[in-house]
Every structure is written in C-alpha cells, then in structure tokens.
Write an enzyme that holds these catalytic residues in place. Structure first.
Site, short mmCIF file in Angstrom:
data_model
loop_
_atom_site.label_atom_id
_atom_site.label_comp_id
_atom_site.label_asym_id
_atom_site.label_seq_id
_atom_site.Cartn_x
_atom_site.Cartn_y
_atom_site.Cartn_z
N HIS A 203 0.83 -1.21 0.00
CA HIS A 203 0.00 0.00 0.00
C HIS A 203 0.86 1.26 0.00
O HIS A 203 0.38 2.34 -0.34
CB HIS A 203 -1.00 -0.01 1.17
N ASP A 232 0.18 -7.45 0.62
CA ASP A 232 0.63 -6.12 1.01
C ASP A 232 2.16 -6.07 1.00
O ASP A 232 2.80 -5.96 2.04
CB ASP A 232 0.09 -5.74 2.39
N SER A 313 4.19 1.64 8.53
CA SER A 313 3.88 0.76 7.41
C SER A 313 5.13 0.42 6.61
O SER A 313 5.91 1.31 6.27
CB SER A 313 2.87 1.42 6.47
#
Length: 357
Positions: A203, A232, A313
């Site tokens: 992402h 992901d 992230s």
C-alpha cells in the site's frame, strides 16, 4: 499450518538517521563487525527449522502450531494418534484437539462468504483451536450482530472479540522513506543477481514510483513491483551506487543481523522496527489472517501484539536473525498492548525472486 571484508554502508545511513529502520555504518566509515549469532537468534532459527520440518511431515494432518508460553516448546495440534506419533518423532510436542485443518478452513471460508465486513479481521489461533475474529470500533451494532450470528452457526469454531481503534494501513507524513507525499518505513534489504532492493508495504509502493530519504529529496530508489490489496508487499530497486547493508535498525545504536527468513509461529516473541514507534515487542497471536481494510482485504497475514502507529507501514517484523514480515497496519495501541499485522516476508521474497542477506 500456513499455505521462506569490505566496508559496507547501511540502509539507515544511506537514508539518514531514522529513515528506513534498517542500517549500518555511515558512508565512508568502516563497517562494524557483524555480531556473532546470539542465543536468541539461534533459538529462533531452530524453532523455525523444526516448524518447517513438522509442516513437511504432517501437512493438513495438523490444525496449526504454536509456541508454549511456559515451556518455549513447539506444540503441534493434531486430531489423531497417528499424527501425534509423527510429531513426537520429529522432536515436537503433540496436542490432541477437536477440530482439524479442514473444519477450520471451512469456517474461514464461511466468514469470507457471509461476513466480509470492513473493520473486521480473522485468523487461526491454534492455541484455542478456533478462528479468532476481531471487530474494530467502526463495525456497527447491526454488522456486529450479523458477524456473531455467522460465528454461532459454525459449531464453536469461531470466537468474536470487539477491539478498540480502527484497522488501518499506517501511512503518515513525517520522517522516513517518502513517496507520493506520504511516509512509510522499509522492511529488509534484499538482493538478486547482485542488484540491491528493499521491501516495503504494497500500500506504500502503490503511492509512488520513486522514493527518497527526505520529503522532496533526491530519489534513492524506483518501484519495481507492488501488490495491494489481496497482498501487502512491494519492492524498490536502489538507484544509488552505495553498497547497502542488510541489517535492521534497533534505534539504540545497535543493529540486528538478518540471516534467514521464515513464517511466524503463534506464541513466538517478535520485534517490530518502524520509523515512528521505533522498536516494539510482542508475540504472534494468529496466522493466516484476513484483514478487511476500508480500501480492500488482505489475506494470509499475521497478527501480533506489538505496538505500531502511522508511518510504521512497511517496517520489519523479525525474531533474532530471522526475517518474518513486512508491517501492514493495526487497530491501534493501548499502552503496550498492540495489534500490529504483518505480511509474511517469504511470500514477497518468492514473488520477486530475491533473498535477504
């Protein structure tokens, strides 16, 4: 079970302090000696070797493995004495349970078909021999009732827990790797045919084709691949000529050498390194996890109790010298109780044909 003597410049030095969460010596400096493997590193590697051996032997004859919190031993859940004998022969501890892999897989499929609600997550917890479902604060009372109704129809194979916060990808503005006006972290430096790359969350790589170490700074890498949702993970090829190290930044002046990659085991201790919360610790609480983010689901994830926040992230999840995963998101952190979720790194390594080093 789940469905892998030249001075060098480290990644964090290349990206400036506190950028990628990986790193070693500053450019032009003598690289510090690689530390000898620690007992913790050796223990993690041995655990994963045993888990892999049991998985090869049993396949679907097991309903999952976990690390016993009291003894530290690998426990393998089975439904037959024949399978238990194979576990003992492999050197692990068997535990007879009610539900086998087929029944648990069927419960997961039922949730996917009948209760795919944004703000929910589910995965296998072999310690309870159930599929553990979590519903965040965005799930309405009506949807929660629907979720509980589906769970109740599955003969006790599913547990449902309401959790605070909201499941979300953890991108933020600030200080780390930058692309598309957003900030992420990086997980692991990897290599293929002498070319160096780093892995991060898909992402994140969806947001930009170029990445830099400072907001608006000179590009240090270009996107070579990205996969989100469903998975992901993403990969960025270095465009700098600097030789980058493969260790993880511990944000205390030290670094963790990475020697191998493996799938996480429920109950094992892990660490997460990210550019916002730095290094946090936790244990693995579920595997083969589905997370229904607001912009699409991801599958085959791992849920942990480590804390994380926006900007983490793409960071590294690891146990000793073993790379485990790429940080995806969480539903937040209360004190030291977190819910950090990672994409298993072996899937990304296989997808891009690269190796940790």
């Amino acid at each position: 079970m789940r469905r892998t003597t030249r001075a060098r410049t480290g990644l964090s030095a290349l990206l400036l302090a506190a950028s990628l969460g990986l790193g070693a010596a500053p450019a032009g400096a003598d690289a510090p000696q690689r530390p000898a493997p620690t007992p913790a590193s050796d223990s993690a590697a041995a655990l994963h070797a045993l888990d892999a051996a049991v998985e090869r032997t049993l396949g679907d004859d097991s309903a999952g493995t976990y690390v016993d919190a009291g003894t530290g031993e690998l426990v393998v859940t089975v439904t037959t004495e024949a399978a238990a004998a194979k576990v003992r022969a492999a050197g692990a501890t068997p535990r007879r349970v009610q539900r086998g892999a087929a029944e648990l897989d069927a419960a997961m499929a039922a949730l996917e078909a009948r209760a795919k609600i944004p703000g929910t997550s589910w995965g296998l917890d072999p310690r309870t021999n159930r599929i553990a479902v979590e519903a965040d604060s965005s799930v309405s009372a009506r949807d929660l009732a629907r979720l509980r109704k589906v769970a109740a129809s599955l003969d006790g194979a599913v547990s449902v827990t309401r959790v605070p916060g909201v499941f979300q990808r953890e991108v933020a503005g600030g200080d780390a790797i930058y692309g598309g006006g957003s900030r992420c972290s990086a997980a692991f430096n990897v290599t293929k045919n002498g070319v160096r790359y780093f892995l991060t969350a898909g992402h994140c790589t969806n947001l930009s084709s170029t990445w830099s170490s400072t907001s608006g700074g000179t590009s240090i890498g270009v996107r070579e691949g990205t996969s989100f949702p469903t998975n992901d993970y993403g990969i960025v090829r270095y465009t700098t000529t600097t030789n980058v190290d493969g260790r993880v930044n511990l944000y205390n002046g030290g670094y963790q050498d990475i020697a191998s990659a493996a799938d996480a085991v429920v109950g094992q201790a892990i660490k997460k390194s990210g550019s916002t919360t730095k290094v946090t610790s936790g244990t693995v609480s579920a595997v083969n996890v589905t997370v229904n983010y607001s912009d699409g689901p991801v599958y085959g994830m791992v849920r942990t109790t480590a804390c994380s926040a926006g900007g983490d992230s793409g960071g590294a999840h690891f146990a000793g010298s073993v790379a485990l995963g790429i940080h995806s998101g969480s539903s937040g952190c209360t004190g030291t109780n977190g819910s950090a979720i990672h994409q298993p790194v072996r899937e990304a390594l296989s997808a891009y044909g690269v190796n940790v080093y």
